[in-house]
Write a protein that holds these residues in place. Structure first.
Motif, PDB file in Angstrom:
ATOM      1  N   GLU A  12       1.072  -1.133  -0.016  1.00 30.64           N
ATOM      2  CA  GLU A  12       0.021   0.073   0.096  1.00 30.64           C
ATOM      3  C   GLU A  12       0.846   1.198   0.012  1.00 30.64           C
ATOM      4  OE1 GLU A  12      -3.816  -1.979   0.493  1.00 30.64           O
ATOM      5  OE2 GLU A  12      -1.843  -2.597   1.093  1.00 30.64           O
ATOM      6  N   LYS A  16       2.029   2.529  -6.996  1.00 27.41           N
ATOM      7  CA  LYS A  16       1.442   1.599  -8.073  1.00 27.41           C
ATOM      8  C   LYS A  16       0.636   2.740  -9.086  1.00 27.41           C
ATOM      9  CE  LYS A  16      -0.141  -1.607  -5.949  1.00 27.41           C
ATOM     10  NZ  LYS A  16      -1.435  -1.054  -6.175  1.00 27.41           N
ATOM     11  N   GLU A  39      -7.143  -5.379 -10.073  1.00 29.58           N
ATOM     12  CA  GLU A  39      -7.785  -6.217  -9.387  1.00 29.58           C
ATOM     13  C   GLU A  39      -7.730  -5.788  -7.832  1.00 29.58           C
ATOM     14  OE1 GLU A  39      -6.328 -10.144  -9.155  1.00 29.58           O
ATOM     15  OE2 GLU A  39      -6.666 -10.732 -11.143  1.00 29.58           O
ATOM     16  N   ARG A  50     -15.357  -6.929  -5.538  1.00 35.26           N
ATOM     17  CA  ARG A  50     -14.494  -6.093  -4.744  1.00 35.26           C
ATOM     18  C   ARG A  50     -15.074  -5.299  -3.508  1.00 35.26           C
ATOM     19  NH1 ARG A  50      -9.775  -2.608  -6.177  1.00 35.26           N
ATOM     20  NH2 ARG A  50      -9.827  -0.544  -4.950  1.00 35.26           N
ATOM     21  N   LEU A  54     -13.683  -5.435   0.312  1.00 31.15           N
ATOM     22  CA  LEU A  54     -12.919  -4.408   1.057  1.00 31.15           C
ATOM     23  C   LEU A  54     -13.610  -3.561   2.009  1.00 31.15           C
ATOM     24  CD1 LEU A  54     -11.011  -2.714  -2.217  1.00 31.15           C
ATOM     25  CD2 LEU A  54     -10.024  -4.503  -0.446  1.00 31.15           C
ATOM     26  N   TYR A  70     -11.007 -13.227  -3.745  1.00 33.49           N
ATOM     27  CA  TYR A  70     -10.022 -12.569  -4.803  1.00 33.49           C
ATOM     28  C   TYR A  70      -9.643 -13.538  -5.800  1.00 33.49           C
ATOM     29  CZ  TYR A  70      -8.278  -8.869  -1.614  1.00 33.49           C
ATOM     30  OH  TYR A  70      -8.102  -7.732  -0.789  1.00 33.49           O
ATOM     31  N   ARG A  74     -10.691 -12.651  -9.691  1.00 37.01           N
ATOM     32  CA  ARG A  74      -9.722 -12.839 -10.730  1.00 37.01           C
ATOM     33  C   ARG A  74      -9.943 -13.604 -12.023  1.00 37.01           C
ATOM     34  NH1 ARG A  74      -5.632 -14.267  -7.288  1.00 37.01           N
ATOM     35  NH2 ARG A  74      -5.351 -12.043  -7.310  1.00 37.01           N
ATOM     36  N   ARG A  96      -2.300  -5.163  -9.750  1.00 36.88           N
ATOM     37  CA  ARG A  96      -2.267  -6.359  -8.859  1.00 36.88           C
ATOM     38  C   ARG A  96      -2.717  -7.719  -9.550  1.00 36.88           C
ATOM     39  NH1 ARG A  96      -0.968  -5.266  -3.848  1.00 36.88           N
ATOM     40  NH2 ARG A  96      -1.221  -3.278  -3.092  1.00 36.88           N
ATOM     41  N   SER A 100      -0.243 -10.773  -5.489  1.00 37.07           N
ATOM     42  CA  SER A 100      -0.945  -9.933  -4.197  1.00 37.07           C
ATOM     43  C   SER A 100      -1.603 -11.199  -3.640  1.00 37.07           C
ATOM     44  CB  SER A 100      -1.955  -9.215  -4.721  1.00 37.07           C
ATOM     45  OG  SER A 100      -1.456  -7.993  -5.241  1.00 37.07           O
ATOM     46  N   SER A 101      -2.173 -12.202  -4.195  1.00 41.72           N
ATOM     47  CA  SER A 101      -2.872 -13.137  -3.144  1.00 41.72           C
ATOM     48  C   SER A 101      -1.837 -14.055  -2.303  1.00 41.72           C
ATOM     49  CB  SER A 101      -3.690 -14.037  -4.109  1.00 41.72           C
ATOM     50  OG  SER A 101      -4.677 -13.647  -4.554  1.00 41.72           O
ATOM     51  N   TYR A 104      -0.454 -11.440   0.210  1.00 41.17           N
ATOM     52  CA  TYR A 104      -1.533 -10.898   1.118  1.00 41.17           C
ATOM     53  C   TYR A 104      -1.975 -12.135   1.929  1.00 41.17           C
ATOM     54  CZ  TYR A 104      -1.543  -5.913  -0.066  1.00 41.17           C
ATOM     55  OH  TYR A 104      -0.944  -4.659  -0.112  1.00 41.17           O
ATOM     56  N   GLN A 105      -2.590 -13.164   1.179  1.00 39.97           N
ATOM     57  CA  GLN A 105      -3.340 -14.162   1.701  1.00 39.97           C
ATOM     58  C   GLN A 105      -2.333 -15.351   2.231  1.00 39.97           C
ATOM     59  OE1 GLN A 105      -4.996 -12.482  -1.160  1.00 39.97           O
ATOM     60  NE2 GLN A 105      -5.946 -11.630   1.026  1.00 39.97           N
ATOM     61  N   MET A 155      -8.346  -3.920   4.123  1.00 40.49           N
ATOM     62  CA  MET A 155      -7.068  -4.402   4.032  1.00 40.49           C
ATOM     63  C   MET A 155      -6.194  -3.263   4.523  1.00 40.49           C
ATOM     64  SD  MET A 155      -7.660  -7.420   3.064  1.00 40.49           S
ATOM     65  CE  MET A 155      -6.096  -7.983   2.664  1.00 40.49           C
TER      66      MET A 155
HETATM   67  P1  TYD Z   1      -6.760  -1.036  -3.687  1.00 38.36           P
HETATM   68  O1  TYD Z   1      -7.505   0.006  -2.854  1.00 38.36           O
HETATM   69  O2  TYD Z   1      -7.114  -1.358  -5.126  1.00 38.36           O
HETATM   70  O3  TYD Z   1      -5.262  -0.975  -3.032  1.00 38.36           O
HETATM   71  P2  TYD Z   1      -3.940  -0.671  -3.797  1.00 38.36           P
HETATM   72  O4  TYD Z   1      -4.154   0.738  -4.381  1.00 38.36           O
HETATM   73  O5  TYD Z   1      -3.134  -0.601  -2.835  1.00 38.36           O
HETATM   74  O6  TYD Z   1      -3.902  -1.571  -4.876  1.00 38.36           O
HETATM   75  O7  TYD Z   1      -7.404  -2.182  -2.540  1.00 38.36           O
HETATM   76  C1  TYD Z   1      -6.753  -3.844  -2.920  1.00 38.36           C
HETATM   77  C2  TYD Z   1      -6.453  -4.337  -1.545  1.00 38.36           C
HETATM   78  O8  TYD Z   1      -6.598  -5.816  -1.815  1.00 38.36           O
HETATM   79  C3  TYD Z   1      -4.967  -4.155  -1.408  1.00 38.36           C
HETATM   80  O9  TYD Z   1      -5.077  -3.990  -0.068  1.00 38.36           O
HETATM   81  C4  TYD Z   1      -4.346  -5.410  -1.624  1.00 38.36           C
HETATM   82  C5  TYD Z   1      -5.353  -6.288  -1.398  1.00 38.36           C
HETATM   83  N1  TYD Z   1      -5.349  -7.615  -2.345  1.00 38.36           N
HETATM   84  C6  TYD Z   1      -4.916  -8.850  -1.760  1.00 38.36           C
HETATM   85  O10 TYD Z   1      -5.143  -8.787  -0.538  1.00 38.36           O
HETATM   86  N2  TYD Z   1      -5.173  -9.944  -2.330  1.00 38.36           N
HETATM   87  C7  TYD Z   1      -5.252  -9.780  -3.723  1.00 38.36           C
HETATM   88  O11 TYD Z   1      -5.237 -11.131  -4.626  1.00 38.36           O
HETATM   89  C8  TYD Z   1      -5.496  -8.630  -4.427  1.00 38.36           C
HETATM   90  C9  TYD Z   1      -5.693  -8.493  -5.764  1.00 38.36           C
HETATM   91  C10 TYD Z   1      -5.591  -7.571  -3.745  1.00 38.36           C
END
Ligand code: TYD
Length: 207
Positions: A12, A16, A39, A50, A54, A70, A74, A96, A100-101, A104-105, A155
């Motif tokens: 974050e 990007k 994404e 989404r 979120l 997610y 996708r 993303r 990211s998955s 993050y996950q 997130m």
């Molecule tokens: P977003 O507001 O688009 O954040 P950013 O501008 O940082 O990309 O929100 C996407 C959020 O989802 C971000 O916190 C990352 C998270 N994310 C995952 O946790 N797993 C995933 O597979 C993807 C695609 C995003």
């Protein structure tokens, strides 16, 4: 002719969106056919997923549900947006994707790489990116640059510990996948943009 697929990854506040915007301006100026997408989301159904993911009100969402949503978004986005554009020979720039998955996950939520790979196997095996730009900046530096996290985003409101685990996850991914290329983004946005253009040229993504 099949187009090329590039993805942007980073923590974050890594910049990007700004870098994707600058890249799109460059592609426009140089008459390179492209689409820019993101994404989770990017198409009607995926944007609806989404919103669910979120929404800070969904605090009780379990980690597995989050990972599956997610992955679901996708697949929908691949079919609606990415695959048609690749078939049209366009350069697809995606904010993303699968990494990211994994970060993050898989890493930060602790679900592990194997689980994430299994629920994303179609995307990973059939549509791997040609190149992934990883904007390399630590979450601490990134959050201070963007003046803190957005507390309405489920997130983003996770603590710094969580985002450090995401960052460590990305650093581990760099070692496993040669397609992921780190770009230091500690300098000005134009310096970073220059590095990205040089990288895309050296990798044959653009001429
Ligand atoms: P977003 O507001 O688009 O954040 P950013 O501008 O940082 O990309 O929100 C996407 C959020 O989802 C971000 O916190 C990352 C998270 N994310 C995952 O946790 N797993 C995933 O597979 C993807 C695609 C995003």
């Amino acid at each position: 002719m099949k187009g090329k697929f590039i993805t942007f990854e980073g923590c974050e506040g890594s910049g990007k969106s700004t870098q994707i915007r600058l890249l799109c301006e460059y592609l426009e100026k140089n008459n390179i056919p492209y689409i820019s997408t993101r994404e989770p989301g990017g198409s009607k159904v995926a944007e609806r997923i989404r919103t669910v993911i979120l929404d800070a009100d969904n605090a009780e969402m379990c980690d597995e549900c989050e990972a599956l949503l997610y992955a679901a978004a996708r697949e929908q986005h691949l079919k609606d947006i990415v695959i048609p554009a690749l078939n049209d020979g366009k350069l697809v720039v995606c904010d993303r994707y699968i990494d990211s998955s994994l970060a993050y996950q898989g890493a930060a939520r602790g679900l592990g790489t194997e689980f994430i790979k299994s629920i994303n196997s179609h995307a990973m095996e059939s549509y791997p990116p040609d190149l992934t730009v990883f904007l390399n900046i630590s979450p601490e530096a990134a959050f201070s640059r963007k003046h803190g996290a957005d507390m309405n985003d489920r997130m983003e409101r996770q603590g710094l510990d969580f985002h450090m685990k995401v960052y460590d996850g990305y650093i581990r991914l760099l070692k496993s996948y040669k397609r992921i290329r780190p770009v230091d983004c500690g300098g000005s946005k134009f310096e970073t943009h220059g590095k990205i253009i040089a990288l895309l040229k050296s990798e044959g993504i653009i001429n």
